[in-house]
Design a protein around this motif. Structure first.
Motif, PDB file in Angstrom:
ATOM      1  N   LYS A   2      -2.112   3.368 -14.097  1.00 53.51           N
ATOM      2  CA  LYS A   2      -2.376   1.929 -14.121  1.00 53.51           C
ATOM      3  C   LYS A   2      -1.457   1.175 -13.155  1.00 53.51           C
ATOM      4  N   SER A  47      -2.121  -4.997  -3.029  1.00 52.75           N
ATOM      5  CA  SER A  47      -2.246  -4.722  -1.603  1.00 52.75           C
ATOM      6  C   SER A  47      -3.574  -5.246  -1.059  1.00 52.75           C
ATOM      7  N   LEU A  48      -4.645  -5.005  -1.787  1.00 55.19           N
ATOM      8  CA  LEU A  48      -5.964  -5.495  -1.368  1.00 55.19           C
ATOM      9  C   LEU A  48      -6.016  -7.020  -1.349  1.00 55.19           C
ATOM     10  N   ALA A  49      -5.428  -7.638  -2.368  1.00 55.97           N
ATOM     11  CA  ALA A  49      -5.421  -9.107  -2.434  1.00 55.97           C
ATOM     12  C   ALA A  49      -4.633  -9.694  -1.266  1.00 55.97           C
ATOM     13  N   GLU A  63       0.846  -1.207   0.000  1.00 55.67           N
ATOM     14  CA  GLU A  63       0.000   0.000   0.000  1.00 55.67           C
ATOM     15  C   GLU A  63       0.877   1.251   0.000  1.00 55.67           C
ATOM     16  N   GLU A  91      -2.885   1.616  -9.674  1.00 54.25           N
ATOM     17  CA  GLU A  91      -4.060   0.749  -9.525  1.00 54.25           C
ATOM     18  C   GLU A  91      -3.646  -0.711  -9.350  1.00 54.25           C
ATOM     19  N   MET A  92      -2.705  -1.179 -10.154  1.00 55.75           N
ATOM     20  CA  MET A  92      -2.259  -2.575 -10.029  1.00 55.75           C
ATOM     21  C   MET A  92      -1.641  -2.837  -8.661  1.00 55.75           C
ATOM     22  N   THR A  93      -0.837  -1.890  -8.179  1.00 58.72           N
ATOM     23  CA  THR A  93      -0.196  -2.057  -6.871  1.00 58.72           C
ATOM     24  C   THR A  93      -1.237  -2.039  -5.761  1.00 58.72           C
ATOM     25  N   ASN A  94      -2.238  -1.176  -5.899  1.00 62.06           N
ATOM     26  CA  ASN A  94      -3.334  -1.168  -4.925  1.00 62.06           C
ATOM     27  C   ASN A  94      -4.093  -2.494  -4.932  1.00 62.06           C
ATOM     28  N   GLN A  95      -4.287  -3.072  -6.102  1.00 60.85           N
ATOM     29  CA  GLN A  95      -4.980  -4.359  -6.193  1.00 60.85           C
ATOM     30  C   GLN A  95      -4.181  -5.469  -5.504  1.00 60.85           C
TER      31      GLN A  95
END
Length: 137
Positions: A71, A80-82, A57, A74-78
């Motif tokens: 992008k 982190s969420l995963a 994050e 966004e990919m790095t945030n995804q």
């Protein structure tokens, strides 16, 4: 790369058709030990995944501050969420392992309370005793 390494030949709880008192006690003990070991490893995995989610994050924030393409943010945030979601599920698995370990220990104590006296009597005899259920037929 992860610091976690798979274990081989650990304290797996094996089963067979041996239902003698001492065999059942041993199996319940091995099950509890295997679950305790798994619980410890799951706790380490949970902490590692949670820390990685937090670092990822922060990395997303750093990427955004560096004004890279959105992008990548966004990919790095995804990711982190995963990682955060997976950590939550690992924690649930850890809690389940702890619960089942406690139940195995409780089952072992109950089994001992119910059958230890009978095993002591049967084990102390030189003569063979009938199999369980012989007198009910």
């Amino acid at each position: 790369m992860s610091d976690l390494t798979p274990r081989t030949g650990g304290a797996a709880a094996r089963t067979d058709a041996d239902n003698r008192y001492k065999a059942v006690q041993h199996k319940l003990k091995m099950l509890g030990n295997a679950l305790d070991l798994a619980g410890g490893e799951l706790e380490v995995l949970f902490r590692s995944m949670r820390a990685n989610a937090t670092r990822t994050e922060g990395l997303a924030v750093d990427i955004a501050n560096a004004e890279l393409d959105a992008k990548f943010v966004e990919m790095t945030n995804q990711v982190s969420l995963a990682l955060g979601g997976a950590a939550v599920e690992v924690k649930k698995l850890y809690e389940s392992a702890e619960e089942v370990s406690g139940l195995a220990q409780e089952a072992r104590r109950t089994h001992a309370r119910l059958y230890e006296g009978l095993d002591t009597v049967r084990s102390g005899r030189r003569e063979r005793t009938p199999k369980p259920g012989f007198f009910t037929g």
